[in-house]
Write a protein that holds these residues in place. Structure first.
Motif, mmCIF file in Angstrom:
data_model
loop_
_atom_site.group_PDB
_atom_site.id
_atom_site.type_symbol
_atom_site.label_atom_id
_atom_site.label_comp_id
_atom_site.label_asym_id
_atom_site.label_seq_id
_atom_site.Cartn_x
_atom_site.Cartn_y
_atom_site.Cartn_z
ATOM 1 N N THR A 179 0.810 -1.218 0.000
ATOM 2 C CA THR A 179 0.000 0.000 0.000
ATOM 3 C C THR A 179 0.842 1.267 0.000
ATOM 4 N N SER A 180 2.077 1.183 0.488
ATOM 5 C CA SER A 180 2.954 2.355 0.469
ATOM 6 C C SER A 180 4.382 1.903 0.720
ATOM 7 N N LYS A 181 5.324 2.762 0.355
ATOM 8 C CA LYS A 181 6.728 2.444 0.609
ATOM 9 C C LYS A 181 6.998 2.374 2.108
ATOM 10 N N GLU A 182 6.322 3.241 2.874
ATOM 11 C CA GLU A 182 6.513 3.230 4.321
ATOM 12 C C GLU A 182 6.072 1.893 4.914
ATOM 13 N N ASN A 183 4.916 1.398 4.453
ATOM 14 C CA ASN A 183 4.436 0.116 4.964
ATOM 15 C C ASN A 183 5.335 -1.032 4.521
ATOM 16 N N LYS A 184 5.877 -0.934 3.315
ATOM 17 C CA LYS A 184 6.809 -1.958 2.844
ATOM 18 C C LYS A 184 8.034 -2.016 3.746
ATOM 19 N N ASP A 185 8.600 -0.842 4.062
ATOM 20 C CA ASP A 185 9.785 -0.795 4.914
ATOM 21 C C ASP A 185 9.461 -1.238 6.334
ATOM 22 N N THR A 186 8.251 -0.917 6.795
ATOM 23 C CA THR A 186 7.849 -1.267 8.150
ATOM 24 C C THR A 186 7.625 -2.765 8.298
ATOM 25 N N ALA A 187 6.956 -3.372 7.316
ATOM 26 C CA ALA A 187 6.618 -4.792 7.406
ATOM 27 C C ALA A 187 7.846 -5.689 7.303
ATOM 28 N N CYS A 188 8.863 -5.266 6.556
ATOM 29 C CA CYS A 188 10.113 -6.031 6.406
ATOM 30 C C CYS A 188 9.881 -7.429 5.839
ATOM 31 N N LEU A 189 8.880 -7.618 5.004
ATOM 32 C CA LEU A 189 8.589 -8.945 4.472
ATOM 33 C C LEU A 189 9.501 -9.284 3.304
ATOM 34 N N GLY A 190 9.882 -10.537 3.225
ATOM 35 C CA GLY A 190 10.692 -11.018 2.116
ATOM 36 C C GLY A 190 10.307 -12.438 1.768
ATOM 37 N N ILE A 191 10.491 -12.821 0.514
ATOM 38 C CA ILE A 191 10.122 -14.159 0.047
ATOM 39 C C ILE A 191 11.389 -14.930 -0.303
ATOM 40 N N PHE A 192 11.618 -16.030 0.399
ATOM 41 C CA PHE A 192 12.776 -16.870 0.117
ATOM 42 C C PHE A 192 12.578 -17.647 -1.177
#
Length: 288
Positions: A43-56
């Motif tokens: 939803t936003s770059k801020e939420n992306k940085d906050t969630a810290c999710l990554g896909i192995f």
């Protein structure tokens, strides 16, 4: 989108503020499915940085086709197949088990798959219990090859296993191929967990050589400690070259911290599992 503070200041607190209080928002995101968690992150770059999710990168559970038959009249029972190794040193949001599956190709359809979770794994030969099931197929296997995806949220401290049921009555079979596992993880190292894991997968580091992760961890720990306060690495160039030859990043301390965590996790995994190719769409950051 806002919640009120409990104090008398009257300031508004955004959901992102609440996520920042928790490590990577792990507690809040643990209530969301993988799809919803990734939707929040997009939803936003801020939420992306906050969630810290990554896909192995996916890890293969079995190379090629595995088959089971209705032998000795036990086809109607559930049987444990393999463990799905969740990286214990890495906070994991959710896991997806993917494969293609089918039955014997004729007659009644009875094949099923289940994933169970246990906190106490001392007796791995304990019988199948429905209360341990975290997800399962909602229909019997078809007569021809079909894609299958089973997703579940990871609970810290649990171990997860794949079970199968062929079906009783004689003549029944169950086939699986391209069984792989995808992990959605919390990458608190500015994306370096995913980058380093991708490089290790490309080099076949998740194979059946138990000495490799031990050596890698020792080297990574040494390299990790070599960074000075100003962020400059004091490590010997030959070690830097060796790590970079593996496609690993040595550019900063986040990269080395991530490598230590990965190597620690690898050393605890079962050695008969190898990385595999993606057998289908799971979750992507294409919308970023």
């Amino acid at each position: 989108n806002y919640i009120k503070r409990d104090d008398m200041s009257g300031d508004n607190v955004t959901i992102s503020d609440a996520l920042h209080v928790d490590l990577c928002g792990k507690h809040i995101l643990s209530f969301l499915t993988a799809k919803d968690a990734l939707t929040f992150a997009t939803t936003s770059k801020e939420n992306k940085d906050t969630a810290c999710l990554g896909i192995f990168e996916p890890v293969k559970l079995h190379d090629g086709i595995v088959s089971w038959g209705d032998s000795f009249g036990s086809g109607g029972n559930q049987h444990r197949w393999k463990e799905i190794h969740v990286p214990i040193a890495i906070p994991t949001h959710s896991v997806q088990f993917s494969c293609k599956w089918k039955d014997q190709g004729w007659g009644n359809r009875k094949g099923r798959l289940y994933i169970t979770g246990y906190k106490d794994c001392e007796d791995l030969d304990s019988p199948f219990k429905y209360e341990d099931v975290v997800c399962s197929t909602d229909c019997d296997a078809e007569h021809d090859w079909r894609p299958l995806r089973l997703q579940f949220l990871v609970e810290e401290g649990k171990r997860y296993f794949v079970w199968y049921k062929v079906g009783g009555g004689g003549g029944h079979e169950l086939f699986l191929r391209n069984a792989v596992v995808h992990s959605l993880i919390y990458d608190n190292y500015k994306g370096y967990l995913v980058r380093q894991q991708r490089a290790l997968v490309a080099k076949g580091a998740y194979g059946d050589a138990p000495l490799f992760p031990l050596l890698l961890r020792a080297v990574a720990l040494y390299a990790q400690c070599s960074f000075a306060d100003d962020g400059e690495s004091m490590i010997n160039k030959s070690i830097i070259d060796a790590l970079e030859d593996l496609g690993l990043s040595t550019s900063n301390k986040n990269a080395m911290d991530a490598l230590v965590v990965l190597a620690s996790s690898m050393s605890n995994a079962v050695r008969d599992e190898e990385p595999g190719n993606n057998d289908g769409d799971y979750m992507t950051y294409d919308s970023y």
